[in-house]
Design a protein around this motif. Sequence first.
Motif, PDB file in Angstrom:
ATOM      1  N   SER A 169       0.831  -1.201   0.000  1.00 44.95           N
ATOM      2  CA  SER A 169       0.000   0.000   0.000  1.00 44.95           C
ATOM      3  C   SER A 169       0.865   1.250   0.000  1.00 44.95           C
ATOM      4  O   SER A 169       0.545   2.249  -0.650  1.00 44.95           O
ATOM      5  CB  SER A 169      -0.937  -0.001   1.215  1.00 44.95           C
ATOM      6  OG  SER A 169      -0.232   0.259   2.425  1.00 44.95           O
ATOM      7  N   ALA A 170       1.998   1.197   0.722  1.00 48.30           N
ATOM      8  CA  ALA A 170       2.922   2.331   0.723  1.00 48.30           C
ATOM      9  C   ALA A 170       3.577   2.503  -0.645  1.00 48.30           C
ATOM     10  O   ALA A 170       3.775   3.626  -1.119  1.00 48.30           O
ATOM     11  CB  ALA A 170       3.990   2.131   1.796  1.00 48.30           C
ATOM     12  N   VAL A 171       3.907   1.384  -1.289  1.00 47.13           N
ATOM     13  CA  VAL A 171       4.507   1.443  -2.628  1.00 47.13           C
ATOM     14  C   VAL A 171       3.520   2.050  -3.615  1.00 47.13           C
ATOM     15  O   VAL A 171       3.870   2.945  -4.405  1.00 47.13           O
ATOM     16  CB  VAL A 171       4.935   0.038  -3.083  1.00 47.13           C
ATOM     17  CG1 VAL A 171       5.442   0.079  -4.531  1.00 47.13           C
ATOM     18  CG2 VAL A 171       6.009  -0.528  -2.159  1.00 47.13           C
ATOM     19  N   TYR A 172       2.284   1.575  -3.587  1.00 43.93           N
ATOM     20  CA  TYR A 172       1.261   2.114  -4.491  1.00 43.93           C
ATOM     21  C   TYR A 172       0.999   3.592  -4.194  1.00 43.93           C
ATOM     22  O   TYR A 172       0.809   4.400  -5.112  1.00 43.93           O
ATOM     23  CB  TYR A 172      -0.044   1.326  -4.351  1.00 43.93           C
ATOM     24  CG  TYR A 172      -0.026  -0.016  -5.030  1.00 43.93           C
ATOM     25  CD1 TYR A 172       0.281  -0.140  -6.377  1.00 43.93           C
ATOM     26  CD2 TYR A 172      -0.338  -1.186  -4.321  1.00 43.93           C
ATOM     27  CE1 TYR A 172       0.279  -1.378  -7.000  1.00 43.93           C
ATOM     28  CE2 TYR A 172      -0.337  -2.417  -4.931  1.00 43.93           C
ATOM     29  CZ  TYR A 172      -0.024  -2.519  -6.271  1.00 43.93           C
ATOM     30  OH  TYR A 172      -0.009  -3.737  -6.886  1.00 43.93           O
ATOM     31  N   GLY A 173       0.962   3.932  -2.916  1.00 40.48           N
ATOM     32  CA  GLY A 173       0.720   5.327  -2.568  1.00 40.48           C
ATOM     33  C   GLY A 173       1.820   6.239  -3.090  1.00 40.48           C
ATOM     34  O   GLY A 173       1.545   7.330  -3.621  1.00 40.48           O
ATOM     35  N   THR A 174       3.070   5.784  -2.967  1.00 40.00           N
ATOM     36  CA  THR A 174       4.188   6.570  -3.486  1.00 40.00           C
ATOM     37  C   THR A 174       4.097   6.708  -5.002  1.00 40.00           C
ATOM     38  O   THR A 174       4.317   7.791  -5.566  1.00 40.00           O
ATOM     39  CB  THR A 174       5.515   5.909  -3.110  1.00 40.00           C
ATOM     40  OG1 THR A 174       5.594   5.798  -1.677  1.00 40.00           O
ATOM     41  CG2 THR A 174       6.693   6.722  -3.613  1.00 40.00           C
ATOM     42  N   ALA A 175       3.746   5.618  -5.692  1.00 42.76           N
ATOM     43  CA  ALA A 175       3.617   5.664  -7.152  1.00 42.76           C
ATOM     44  C   ALA A 175       2.479   6.585  -7.573  1.00 42.76           C
ATOM     45  O   ALA A 175       2.592   7.319  -8.560  1.00 42.76           O
ATOM     46  CB  ALA A 175       3.387   4.262  -7.698  1.00 42.76           C
ATOM     47  N   GLY A 176       1.372   6.560  -6.813  1.00 39.90           N
ATOM     48  CA  GLY A 176       0.266   7.445  -7.127  1.00 39.90           C
ATOM     49  C   GLY A 176       0.647   8.911  -6.997  1.00 39.90           C
ATOM     50  O   GLY A 176       0.291   9.731  -7.848  1.00 39.90           O
ATOM     51  N   LEU A 177       1.391   9.231  -5.937  1.00 43.14           N
ATOM     52  CA  LEU A 177       1.853  10.610  -5.762  1.00 43.14           C
ATOM     53  C   LEU A 177       2.833  11.011  -6.865  1.00 43.14           C
ATOM     54  O   LEU A 177       2.806  12.146  -7.356  1.00 43.14           O
ATOM     55  CB  LEU A 177       2.517  10.754  -4.397  1.00 43.14           C
ATOM     56  CG  LEU A 177       1.582  10.720  -3.179  1.00 43.14           C
ATOM     57  CD1 LEU A 177       2.392  10.703  -1.890  1.00 43.14           C
ATOM     58  CD2 LEU A 177       0.636  11.913  -3.200  1.00 43.14           C
ATOM     59  N   ALA A 178       3.697  10.068  -7.270  1.00 43.04           N
ATOM     60  CA  ALA A 178       4.663  10.371  -8.322  1.00 43.04           C
ATOM     61  C   ALA A 178       3.955  10.696  -9.632  1.00 43.04           C
ATOM     62  O   ALA A 178       4.299  11.660 -10.324  1.00 43.04           O
ATOM     63  CB  ALA A 178       5.627   9.194  -8.512  1.00 43.04           C
ATOM     64  N   HIS A 179       2.941   9.876  -9.985  1.00 47.47           N
ATOM     65  CA  HIS A 179       2.202  10.126 -11.224  1.00 47.47           C
ATOM     66  C   HIS A 179       1.393  11.422 -11.135  1.00 47.47           C
ATOM     67  O   HIS A 179       1.163  12.083 -12.149  1.00 47.47           O
ATOM     68  CB  HIS A 179       1.266   8.949 -11.518  1.00 47.47           C
ATOM     69  CG  HIS A 179       1.938   7.823 -12.251  1.00 47.47           C
ATOM     70  ND1 HIS A 179       2.118   7.824 -13.617  1.00 47.47           N
ATOM     71  CD2 HIS A 179       2.484   6.671 -11.804  1.00 47.47           C
ATOM     72  CE1 HIS A 179       2.731   6.715 -13.981  1.00 47.47           C
ATOM     73  NE2 HIS A 179       2.968   5.991 -12.898  1.00 47.47           N
ATOM     74  N   SER A 180       0.966  11.772  -9.949  1.00 53.50           N
ATOM     75  CA  SER A 180       0.134  12.958  -9.793  1.00 53.50           C
ATOM     76  C   SER A 180       0.947  14.240  -9.716  1.00 53.50           C
ATOM     77  O   SER A 180       0.500  15.296 -10.177  1.00 53.50           O
ATOM     78  CB  SER A 180      -0.723  12.828  -8.524  1.00 53.50           C
ATOM     79  OG  SER A 180      -1.592  11.721  -8.615  1.00 53.50           O
ATOM     80  N   LEU A 181       2.154  14.176  -9.131  1.00 53.67           N
ATOM     81  CA  LEU A 181       2.917  15.390  -8.861  1.00 53.67           C
ATOM     82  C   LEU A 181       4.160  15.566  -9.728  1.00 53.67           C
ATOM     83  O   LEU A 181       4.569  16.700  -9.993  1.00 53.67           O
ATOM     84  CB  LEU A 181       3.333  15.407  -7.385  1.00 53.67           C
ATOM     85  CG  LEU A 181       2.190  15.330  -6.360  1.00 53.67           C
ATOM     86  CD1 LEU A 181       2.773  15.263  -4.954  1.00 53.67           C
ATOM     87  CD2 LEU A 181       1.241  16.506  -6.504  1.00 53.67           C
ATOM     88  N   LEU A 182       4.763  14.456 -10.166  1.00 54.45           N
ATOM     89  CA  LEU A 182       6.051  14.554 -10.850  1.00 54.45           C
ATOM     90  C   LEU A 182       5.982  14.244 -12.338  1.00 54.45           C
ATOM     91  O   LEU A 182       6.667  14.876 -13.137  1.00 54.45           O
ATOM     92  CB  LEU A 182       7.068  13.609 -10.183  1.00 54.45           C
ATOM     93  CG  LEU A 182       7.341  13.848  -8.695  1.00 54.45           C
ATOM     94  CD1 LEU A 182       8.334  12.817  -8.174  1.00 54.45           C
ATOM     95  CD2 LEU A 182       7.856  15.267  -8.451  1.00 54.45           C
ATOM     96  N   PHE A 183       5.154  13.271 -12.725  1.00 52.65           N
ATOM     97  CA  PHE A 183       5.148  12.834 -14.111  1.00 52.65           C
ATOM     98  C   PHE A 183       4.212  13.681 -14.961  1.00 52.65           C
ATOM     99  O   PHE A 183       3.400  14.450 -14.445  1.00 52.65           O
ATOM    100  CB  PHE A 183       4.758  11.358 -14.204  1.00 52.65           C
ATOM    101  CG  PHE A 183       5.716  10.433 -13.503  1.00 52.65           C
ATOM    102  CD1 PHE A 183       6.997  10.847 -13.170  1.00 52.65           C
ATOM    103  CD2 PHE A 183       5.340   9.144 -13.169  1.00 52.65           C
ATOM    104  CE1 PHE A 183       7.885  10.005 -12.527  1.00 52.65           C
ATOM    105  CE2 PHE A 183       6.212   8.289 -12.522  1.00 52.65           C
ATOM    106  CZ  PHE A 183       7.486   8.723 -12.194  1.00 52.65           C
TER     107      PHE A 183
END
Length: 351
Positions: A99-113
């Motif tokens: 869940s932490a991995v998915y949460g980090t990936a979700g934030l990355a796609h939302s804020l960085l990519f």
Amino acid sequence: MQTYGNPDVTYGWWVGNSVVTNRAGRFIGSHIGHTGLICFAAGGSTLWELARYNPEIPMGHQSSIFLAHLASLGIGFDEAGVWTGAGVATIAIFHLIFSAVYGTAGLAHSLLFDPDLKDGPVPTTKKFKLEWDNPDNLTFILGHHLIFFGVANIWFVEWARWHGIYDPAIGEIRTIFPGYGDFGMVYGHQFDFLTIDSLEEVMSGHAFLAFVQISGGAWHIATKQLGEYTEFKGKGLLSAEAVLSWSLAGIGWMAIVAAFWCAQNTTVYPIDWYGEPLALKFGISPYWVDTGDVSDSTAFLGHTTRAALSNVHYYFGFFFIQGHIWHALRAMGFDFRRVVGSVASLATTES
């Protein structure tokens, strides 16, 4: 999103879908974030149920939704075949980690990519950019979704083949592999599937779904719209809101089917883990009630796990279907402001 002809419409902060309507990158970020929330809920709830589990009370009479599903998959048993919860905590913790991995990936796609997927680290990135008015684009993305669903079905069939799942008919775990080819039997159960009492038939159904979904996925990926994209094929209806309406229809229908299946079927939902079968009642709306002695129940206001699952699935499914109707009408251009205006006009006339 329906704008009623206003190109400059703005939405409040609570209208979350508006943020991702035309931004494929944000859309993917939301998907990954939702997956993280689901993983966290599954892991945390499993640990909570395990901590409260009382072996002296039937599992179906406790707060045991996640434990019951794991037990049905043959997870949590000792070498003698007795359910002890062995290994359940490990599975729960893995869910929390992911869940932490998915949460980090979700934030990355939302804020960085890239929010629109115009560019990306691999050449195929642009192919997955959502274009709501492009049927070839949507069918390409749909094809990949179908293949993933098919692979998940194969995983389940192979799990039953090599690890085994719980068979309530004999009260123990056994391996099951009916093969991948008896599709005629599966087709014959399309009207009486709620009464299936053989795990071989259950697994054959999943094998059939794998074949259909992977075949359909390959078709959607490899082909484009055959012939001209006409009004008959839905031209003018493709939009984010239309896709949302279809998604709500699908999940709503699945929830209602699951409610009826869980209420009565004791092969897929064993009495050992979910409690006794339910009786269907009618009041203001349909609902299910317990038929066994639940005086020892410690959760769900004195009801069984089966009663909680069936009723909650049904009512969620009902409201999902209402959401489908709402968004489908909006996608077709229906202006709900006309309803308010008509009611106001009627009230004025009567007064």
